[in-house]
Structure formats: structure tokens, C-alpha cells
Design a protein around this motif. Structure first.
Motif, PDB file in Angstrom:
ATOM      1  N   LEU A   9      -3.389   5.847   5.447  1.00  0.00           N
ATOM      2  CA  LEU A   9      -3.450   4.995   4.270  1.00  0.00           C
ATOM      3  C   LEU A   9      -4.115   5.745   3.128  1.00  0.00           C
ATOM      4  CD1 LEU A   9      -3.124   2.123   3.021  1.00  0.00           C
ATOM      5  CD2 LEU A   9      -5.434   1.657   3.880  1.00  0.00           C
ATOM      6  N   VAL A  10      -3.567   5.586   1.937  1.00  0.00           N
ATOM      7  CA  VAL A  10      -4.116   6.214   0.745  1.00  0.00           C
ATOM      8  C   VAL A  10      -4.749   5.166  -0.165  1.00  0.00           C
ATOM      9  CG1 VAL A  10      -3.517   7.456  -1.365  1.00  0.00           C
ATOM     10  CG2 VAL A  10      -2.474   8.119   0.809  1.00  0.00           C
TER      11      VAL A  10
ATOM     12  N   GLY B 296       0.806  -1.208   0.000  1.00  0.00           N
ATOM     13  CA  GLY B 296       0.000   0.000   0.000  1.00  0.00           C
ATOM     14  C   GLY B 296       0.839   1.258   0.000  1.00  0.00           C
ATOM     15  N   TRP B 297       0.122   2.356  -0.167  1.00  0.00           N
ATOM     16  CA  TRP B 297       0.723   3.687  -0.093  1.00  0.00           C
ATOM     17  C   TRP B 297       0.054   4.457   1.043  1.00  0.00           C
ATOM     18  CZ3 TRP B 297       4.925   5.204  -2.748  1.00  0.00           C
ATOM     19  CH2 TRP B 297       5.278   4.483  -3.894  1.00  0.00           C
ATOM     20  N   PHE B 298       0.887   5.069   1.865  1.00  0.00           N
ATOM     21  CA  PHE B 298       0.444   5.947   2.936  1.00  0.00           C
ATOM     22  C   PHE B 298       0.992   7.341   2.651  1.00  0.00           C
ATOM     23  CE2 PHE B 298      -1.026   3.059   6.413  1.00  0.00           C
ATOM     24  CZ  PHE B 298      -0.742   1.848   5.799  1.00  0.00           C
TER      25      PHE B 298
ATOM     26  N   VAL C 135       4.474  13.623   2.525  1.00  0.00           N
ATOM     27  CA  VAL C 135       5.475  12.590   2.258  1.00  0.00           C
ATOM     28  C   VAL C 135       4.712  11.288   2.042  1.00  0.00           C
ATOM     29  CG1 VAL C 135       7.464  11.331   3.115  1.00  0.00           C
ATOM     30  CG2 VAL C 135       7.216  13.769   3.638  1.00  0.00           C
ATOM     31  N   TYR C 136       4.998  10.623   0.949  1.00  0.00           N
ATOM     32  CA  TYR C 136       4.318   9.380   0.599  1.00  0.00           C
ATOM     33  C   TYR C 136       5.233   8.195   0.900  1.00  0.00           C
ATOM     34  CZ  TYR C 136       0.490  11.888  -1.568  1.00  0.00           C
ATOM     35  OH  TYR C 136      -0.599  12.691  -1.783  1.00  0.00           O
ATOM     36  N   PHE C 137       4.648   7.206   1.559  1.00  0.00           N
ATOM     37  CA  PHE C 137       5.393   6.016   1.973  1.00  0.00           C
ATOM     38  C   PHE C 137       4.795   4.773   1.336  1.00  0.00           C
ATOM     39  CE2 PHE C 137       7.911   7.888   5.373  1.00  0.00           C
ATOM     40  CZ  PHE C 137       7.165   8.997   5.736  1.00  0.00           C
ATOM     41  N   CYS C 138       5.656   3.912   0.876  1.00  0.00           N
ATOM     42  CA  CYS C 138       5.277   2.583   0.427  1.00  0.00           C
ATOM     43  C   CYS C 138       5.364   1.640   1.626  1.00  0.00           C
ATOM     44  CB  CYS C 138       6.243   2.163  -0.675  1.00  0.00           C
ATOM     45  SG  CYS C 138       6.173   0.442  -1.170  1.00  0.00           S
ATOM     46  N   ALA C 139       4.427   0.706   1.735  1.00  0.00           N
ATOM     47  CA  ALA C 139       4.449  -0.251   2.837  1.00  0.00           C
ATOM     48  C   ALA C 139       4.007  -1.613   2.335  1.00  0.00           C
ATOM     49  CB  ALA C 139       3.537   0.217   3.963  1.00  0.00           C
TER      50      ALA C 139
END
Length: 121
Positions: free
Chosen positions: A47-48, A35-37, A92-96
Motif C-alpha cells: 500500500l502506498v 487506494g494506490w498500491f 507497477v502501480y495499482f489502483c484498488a
């Protein structure tokens, strides 16, 4: 140890588009969810979009119809196509990714370092 490395962030004017990429160091896109946060200054991380190992995607309301999450299993890469960007998307976008364990998935065990997205009016 799984590593997730995001790229593709940057600055764009409102209405523009960006595509984020997340390269995983190990073969995890077939295992559980990714996912992307995103985290805006002074706000909690949220969460996006998320995608299952079989490709089922879901989105949070603020990005529905504008963002598309996808994955390339051959290259072990997760993507987030962002269209019609708004100033409120600045974060800021995070991959998880989940960690696959015996008979279950440990939620959001792995995280990337984050990539900045700035949308100006």
C-alpha cells in the motif's frame, strides 16, 4: 462488475513528477476506501496511499510529503500526484477499491491492471 483502469504511468528522471489516474466504471468513490498500491520487481505488493469516502487520506512513510492522493467524485476518478520521484519509486502501480457490502466494506476487492512507473537517475 466494477472495473478500474489506471493511466498516467511512464518514465521520468529522479526529481520529476507524474500523476496517475484511476477511472472507475461504477459509482464507488462515495462508498468505502480507495487506494494506490505498488509492486517493484521481486517484491510484494504494498500500500502506498489510501483515501476514505469522505476524503481522509493517509500515506506510507516512504511517500509522505511527496505523494498526494485525491478523488473526483463527479467523474468517479482516483488520482495519485507523485512529486520528487526517486529511483526507489520504480514499480507497477495499482489502483484498488473496497467493495461496499451491507453495513461494511470488503477490503481491496477491486483492482486495476497496473501502470508502470520508471524513475531513472
Amino acid at each position: 462488475q466494477v472495473q478500474l483502469v489506471e493511466s498516467g504511468g511512464g518514465s521520468v528522471q529522479a526529481g520529476g513528477s507524474l500523476k496517475l489516474s484511476c477511472a472507475a466504471s461504477q459509482y464507488i468513490v462515495n462508498s468505502c476506501e480507495m487506494g494506490w498500491f505498488r509492486q517493484a520487481p521481486g517484491r510484494e505488493r504494498k500500500l502506498v496511499a489510501r483515501i476514505s469516502s469522505v476524503g481522509g487520506a493517509s500515506y506510507e512513510d516512504p511517500v509522505k510529503g511527496r505523494f498526494t492522493i485525491s478523488q473526483d467524485k463527479a467523474s468517479n476518478t482516483l488520482y495519485l500526484q507523485m512529486n520528487s520521484l526517486q529511483t526507489e519509486d520504480t514499480a507497477v502501480y495499482f489502483c484498488a477499491a473496497d467493495r461496499p457490502a451491507y453495513n461494511r466494506c470488503v477490503k481491496w476487492e477491486y483492482w486495476g491492471q497496473g501502470t508502470q512507473v520508471t524513475v531513472s537517475s
